[in-house]
Write a protein that holds these residues in place. Structure first.
Motif, PDB file in Angstrom:
ATOM      1  N   THR A 131       0.866  -1.173   0.000  1.00  0.00           N
ATOM      2  CA  THR A 131       0.000   0.000   0.000  1.00  0.00           C
ATOM      3  C   THR A 131       0.901   1.221   0.000  1.00  0.00           C
ATOM      4  O   THR A 131       1.804   1.330   0.837  1.00  0.00           O
ATOM      5  CB  THR A 131      -0.898   0.028   1.254  1.00  0.00           C
ATOM      6  N   PHE A 132       0.680   2.117  -0.948  1.00  0.00           N
ATOM      7  CA  PHE A 132       1.491   3.328  -1.029  1.00  0.00           C
ATOM      8  C   PHE A 132       0.819   4.444  -0.234  1.00  0.00           C
ATOM      9  O   PHE A 132      -0.264   4.911  -0.596  1.00  0.00           O
ATOM     10  CB  PHE A 132       1.665   3.762  -2.491  1.00  0.00           C
ATOM     11  N   GLN A 133       1.429   4.829   0.880  1.00  0.00           N
ATOM     12  CA  GLN A 133       0.952   5.987   1.631  1.00  0.00           C
ATOM     13  C   GLN A 133       2.100   6.506   2.497  1.00  0.00           C
ATOM     14  O   GLN A 133       3.019   5.759   2.842  1.00  0.00           O
ATOM     15  CB  GLN A 133      -0.268   5.661   2.480  1.00  0.00           C
ATOM     16  N   ASP A 134       2.037   7.800   2.829  1.00  0.00           N
ATOM     17  CA  ASP A 134       3.151   8.371   3.569  1.00  0.00           C
ATOM     18  C   ASP A 134       3.248   7.747   4.959  1.00  0.00           C
ATOM     19  O   ASP A 134       2.251   7.293   5.532  1.00  0.00           O
ATOM     20  CB  ASP A 134       3.039   9.893   3.647  1.00  0.00           C
ATOM     21  N   THR A 135       4.459   7.723   5.477  1.00  0.00           N
ATOM     22  CA  THR A 135       4.738   7.022   6.724  1.00  0.00           C
ATOM     23  C   THR A 135       3.987   7.630   7.896  1.00  0.00           C
ATOM     24  O   THR A 135       3.542   6.901   8.801  1.00  0.00           O
ATOM     25  CB  THR A 135       6.258   7.021   6.992  1.00  0.00           C
ATOM     26  N   ASP A 136       3.813   8.947   7.920  1.00  0.00           N
ATOM     27  CA  ASP A 136       3.036   9.584   8.996  1.00  0.00           C
ATOM     28  C   ASP A 136       1.628   9.002   9.068  1.00  0.00           C
ATOM     29  O   ASP A 136       1.114   8.728  10.164  1.00  0.00           O
ATOM     30  CB  ASP A 136       2.954  11.103   8.762  1.00  0.00           C
ATOM     31  N   THR A 137       0.995   8.815   7.922  1.00  0.00           N
ATOM     32  CA  THR A 137      -0.361   8.264   7.879  1.00  0.00           C
ATOM     33  C   THR A 137      -0.387   6.830   8.388  1.00  0.00           C
ATOM     34  O   THR A 137      -1.260   6.445   9.165  1.00  0.00           O
ATOM     35  CB  THR A 137      -0.912   8.313   6.438  1.00  0.00           C
ATOM     36  N   THR A 138       0.584   6.041   7.951  1.00  0.00           N
ATOM     37  CA  THR A 138       0.647   4.645   8.398  1.00  0.00           C
ATOM     38  C   THR A 138       0.821   4.571   9.906  1.00  0.00           C
ATOM     39  O   THR A 138       0.117   3.817  10.598  1.00  0.00           O
ATOM     40  CB  THR A 138       1.811   3.908   7.710  1.00  0.00           C
TER      41      THR A 138
END
Length: 267
Positions: A131-138
């Motif tokens: 899943t491609f999403q920024d690390t802050d969101t994860t």
């Protein structure tokens, strides 16, 4: 000697290519799998191991994922140890300002902030999709879900890995297993798990490590190979791994595991 368990690392060991087992290995496994438990032991995520189990016809067997942080038997979770969110946040802070992306793994979830040559290789070789999403969101999502990482893959440049590794060892070495798998990759796992501890978890009361033969190639295989009944290194293994092994077989690209089975384990 008959072994009750055959435990093998995948990448660089059992896999004759970057992603697949050979027909020759399948033939040899078929000859012993009815009397020997075949356990795949890897740093990979479950979905990157299931297709190999299927190719070998051993889907009923447990798998040891993330170097022992997650042990599964079918849909049953035998063990799960993950790096808590507080530690993940510390690692993330240490990486800020450096050329280092965090690949974060939990069970069959894999998150990366962006694509890269490394990520595309992982997709190709493990047949899994992140899943491609920024690390802050994860990290925010995981904090709400009260989960952590079974594995972190820090995808660096050589320069950033050179800079990060000593810092991580100093600040996190007491908490985590830190393993530099090549010039640009640093793999991080919970301190209290290993391939060996996961294998021990699968043994029944009347079984011991002497009933186990294991195959490997890299530093994270040393504990396993040096403590089982028979530890076999492939010829492409690191010198330190070959030094502690009972036997050395052919390289993985020459079907070393299959050749050893054919010559020593098949009646």
């Amino acid at each position: 000697m008959k072994f009750k368990f055959l435990c093998s690392d995948l990448d660089g060991t059992m896999l004759s290519s970057k992603s697949d087992v050979s027909k020759y290995l399948i033939e040899q496994i078929n000859k012993i799998k009815h009397e020997t438990n075949i356990i795949l032991v890897s740093a990979r995520m479950p979905s990157a191991m299931y297709y190999i189990q299927e190719d070998l016809g051993i889907k009923e067997q447990p798998i040891i994922c993330y170097n022992g942080a997650l042990v599964l038997s079918g849909n049953t979770e035998i063990k799960s140890v993950f790096i808590p969110i507080s530690v993940l946040n510390q690692i993330y802070l240490l990486c800020k300002g450096l050329n280092a992306d965090l690949g974060l793994y939990y069970k069959n979830e894999w998150y990366v902030p962006r694509t890269s040559v490394r990520v595309e290789k992982e997709i190709k070789y493990t047949k899994s999709t992140p899943t491609f999403q920024d690390t802050d969101t994860t990290l925010s999502d995981w904090n709400e879900r009260k989960i952590g990482a079974h594995k972190i893959m820090l995808m660096c440049t050589k320069e950033s890995a050179d800079e990060l590794m000593p810092i991580l060892n100093e600040k996190m070495g007491a908490l985590l297993n830190l393993y530099r798998s090549n010039d640009t990759l640093i793999e991080i796992a919970p301190k209290e798990v290993s391939k060996l501890s996961a294998i021990q978890l699968l043994l029944k009361d009347h079984e011991s490590l002497q009933d186990v033969i294991a195959f490997g190639d890299n530093y994270n295989d040393i504990d396993m190979l040096s403590n089982v009944g028979c530890g076999v290194a492939v010829a492409n293994a690191r010198e330190e791994v070959k030094a502690i092994s009972s036997y050395i077989t052919l390289e993985n690209t020459q079907d070393g595991v299959a050749h050893y089975i054919a010559e020593n384990l098949v009646n």
